[in-house]
Enzyme design. Structure first.
Site, PDB file in Angstrom:
ATOM      1  N   GLY A   1       0.804  -1.212   0.000  1.00 55.45           N
ATOM      2  CA  GLY A   1       0.000   0.000   0.000  1.00 55.45           C
ATOM      3  C   GLY A   1       0.841   1.267   0.000  1.00 55.45           C
ATOM      4  N   THR A   2       1.926   1.244   0.752  1.00 51.28           N
ATOM      5  CA  THR A   2       2.780   2.432   0.848  1.00 51.28           C
ATOM      6  C   THR A   2       3.339   2.803  -0.523  1.00 51.28           C
ATOM      7  OG1 THR A   2       3.341   1.867   3.125  1.00 51.28           O
ATOM      8  CG2 THR A   2       4.841   3.358   1.980  1.00 51.28           C
TER       9      THR A   2
ATOM     10  N   SER B   1      -3.861  -3.024  -0.763  1.00 49.90           N
ATOM     11  CA  SER B   1      -2.808  -3.815  -0.138  1.00 49.90           C
ATOM     12  C   SER B   1      -3.362  -5.178   0.252  1.00 49.90           C
ATOM     13  CB  SER B   1      -2.283  -3.084   1.107  1.00 49.90           C
ATOM     14  OG  SER B   1      -1.257  -3.829   1.700  1.00 49.90           O
TER      15      SER B   1
ATOM     16  N   CYS C   1       4.344   6.112  18.489  1.00 47.21           N
ATOM     17  CA  CYS C   1       5.577   6.350  19.228  1.00 47.21           C
ATOM     18  C   CYS C   1       6.580   7.011  18.289  1.00 47.21           C
ATOM     19  CB  CYS C   1       6.138   5.040  19.752  1.00 47.21           C
ATOM     20  SG  CYS C   1       7.513   5.274  20.855  1.00 47.21           S
TER      21      CYS C   1
HETATM   22  C1  LIG Z   1      -1.918  -0.287   6.026  1.00 44.44           C
HETATM   23  C2  LIG Z   1      -2.219   0.983   5.343  1.00 44.44           C
HETATM   24  C3  LIG Z   1      -1.290   1.572   4.470  1.00 44.44           C
HETATM   25  C4  LIG Z   1       0.061   0.959   4.195  1.00 44.44           C
HETATM   26  O1  LIG Z   1      -0.048  -0.231   3.464  1.00 44.44           O
HETATM   27  P1  LIG Z   1       1.200  -1.275   3.470  1.00 44.44           P
HETATM   28  O2  LIG Z   1       0.771  -2.359   2.537  1.00 44.44           O
HETATM   29  O3  LIG Z   1       1.339  -1.745   4.880  1.00 44.44           O
HETATM   30  O4  LIG Z   1       2.391  -0.537   2.986  1.00 44.44           O
HETATM   31  C5  LIG Z   1      -1.639   2.748   3.866  1.00 44.44           C
HETATM   32  N1  LIG Z   1      -2.842   3.334   4.074  1.00 44.44           N
HETATM   33  C6  LIG Z   1      -3.763   2.790   4.905  1.00 44.44           C
HETATM   34  C7  LIG Z   1      -5.068   3.468   5.104  1.00 44.44           C
HETATM   35  C8  LIG Z   1      -3.478   1.609   5.571  1.00 44.44           C
HETATM   36  O5  LIG Z   1      -4.366   1.087   6.412  1.00 44.44           O
END
Ligand SMILES: *Cc1c(COP(=O)(O)O)cnc(C)c1O
Length: 408
Positions: free
Chosen positions: A79-80, A207, A334
């Site tokens: 997702g990132t 993701s 954190c």
């Molecule tokens: C988890 C998440 C991400 C990041 O996705 P990854 O696959 O962990 O890099 C970005 N946006 C939202 C809203 C998420 O919940």
């Protein structure tokens, strides 16, 4: 402590918005690609063709979930990367048209920190405010648009409070203004219906590990014709948009998870999870005083329950629950050793001290009513004992200016 045979405490997982376990069917589907079907999808021989066929099959499955075309789905490392590609990619490719990007104050850090990076590169970012439910106002959006706006990036469902944004209306505004619209749909994808055409979405991040698939794999939907630059350069993978040999097992697992998620939506399983969430919510608000439920009362992802417990820290509650085998998440992040209240709750107008007391329970497909009862049987005691130790819940008034927040 967890593995002591007879004394083993039961583990309850209520952190599905952080990540999910991998479904058996997903695991089984991935296994061949970790061993005997190891071909490179770019190779033209039989082993490569076998991998290519499976990758394209997964692309079709992901496309189906959001009513897109397979050649508009680009696999990423998660997702990132999808968020980074959408925002930086559109920003760099459309600089000549303008330098303004509109987003919101409650985005995931994958979006916020990307926008902050672009600010350093000369882009002008507007962070829209939200109301007390965490909803972006459409009038604020309309008045933020200028002739320099090249992208609107607003998330579909928030990962902390679950609030669902009026995506269809935002999409319409973006379309009428001729501005690209990106949405981080990582929490909502595979849980609530998404139609990229009805919602006028140009770019959408997904993701796998939030929908019972593997970690390290995601995808970005890019509508045909959107002007975008690549972040990675190399081979001709992913239709020339994302270089690098594909994560074949990940893609296969993601495809399977997407296929199952689509069926789950059709079979209405999230209605049942929502009822379980409401059961937990009612139990908490009935049994414990001075608690506040965050997020929109109705327009909220059915798996998320975010609660502020007054006078104490979410972190301590999380640790106490952890000691009982119950996994939840505290809202504060954190940062360099100190606890920062959640930027989402602050944007909703919640006072910092109250925001520190937030805990997120996020439910999944395997959770049961019995598990909710078990949480409800230990939580009141935990809150009471923490409040007894808390200086903030004492009846002795703080000297002027010393208290964390005004009592009411
Ligand atoms: C988890 C998440 C991400 C990041 O996705 P990854 O696959 O962990 O890099 C970005 N946006 C939202 C809203 C998420 O919940």
């Amino acid at each position: 402590m967890l593995e002591k045979g007879k004394n083993m405490i039961k583990r309850i997982y209520l952190d599905h918005s952080a990540t999910t376990y991998i479904l058996d069917e997903v695991y089984e589907a991935m296994l061949p690609y970790l061993k005997k079907s190891f071909g490179n999808p770019s190779s033209f021989h039989w082993l490569g063709r076998e991998a290519r066929k499976s990758v394209e099959n997964s692309r079709e499955k992901i496309a189906e979930v959001i009513s897109a075309k397979p050649n508009e789905i680009y696999f990423t490392s998660g997702g990132t990367e999808a968020d980074n590609t959408a925002i930086k990619g559109v920003a760099f490719a459309n600089q000549s048209k303008g330098n303004q990007i509109i987003t919101s104050k409650i985005e995931h850090h994958a979006v916020i920190h990307t926008c902050q990076y672009l600010e350093k590169k000369g882009f002008n970012i507007t962070y829209l405010p939200v109301d007390k439910y965490g909803t972006v106002g459409l009038d604020a959006l309309k008045s933020a648009i200028t002739d320099k706006t090249i992208l609107i990036s607003i998330m579909h469902a928030n990962n902390e409070i679950g609030t669902i944004q009026p995506i269809e209306e935002i999409g319409r505004i973006a379309k009428e203004s001729g501005i690209y619209f990106h949405t981080d749909a990582i929490q909502s994808f595979g849980k609530i219906p998404i139609d990229i055409n009805k919602m006028n979405i140009d770019l959408l991040s997904m993701s796998a590990h939030k929908i019972y698939g593997p970690k390290g794999i995601g995808a970005l939907f890019i509508r045909k014709g959107v002007k975008i630059e690549s972040l990675f350069h190399g081979g001709h993978h992913e239709m020339n948009k994302r270089a690098g040999t594909e994560n074949v097992p990940g893609i296969i697992g993601f495809g399977k998870a997407g296929e199952i998620a689509k069926k789950d939506i059709e079979n209405n399983i999230y209605k049942k999870i929502g009822e379980l969430r409401d059961y937990l919510q009612n139990g908490i608000t009935e049994k414990i005083n001075n608690v506040y439920v965050n997020g929109h009362p109705e327009k909220r992802l059915p798996i998320i329950l975010d609660v502020c417990f007054e006078f104490i820290e979410g972190e301590s509650i999380m640790l106490k629950l952890d000691g009982k085998g119950m996994a939840v998440s505290s809202g504060s992040a954190c940062t360099s050793g100190s606890l920062e209240p959640s930027h989402v709750l602050l944007a909703m107008g919640i006072e910092p001290a109250l925001a520190q007391g937030s805990v997120r329970f996020s439910l999944g497909k395997e959770n049961t009513k019995q598990e909710m009862d078990e949480v409800l049987s230990v939580l009141p005691e935990i809150i009471e004992s923490l409040r007894e130790m808390s200086p903030f819940s004492s009846e002795i008034p703080f000297p002027e200016g010393a208290g964390p927040r005004k009592r009411h």
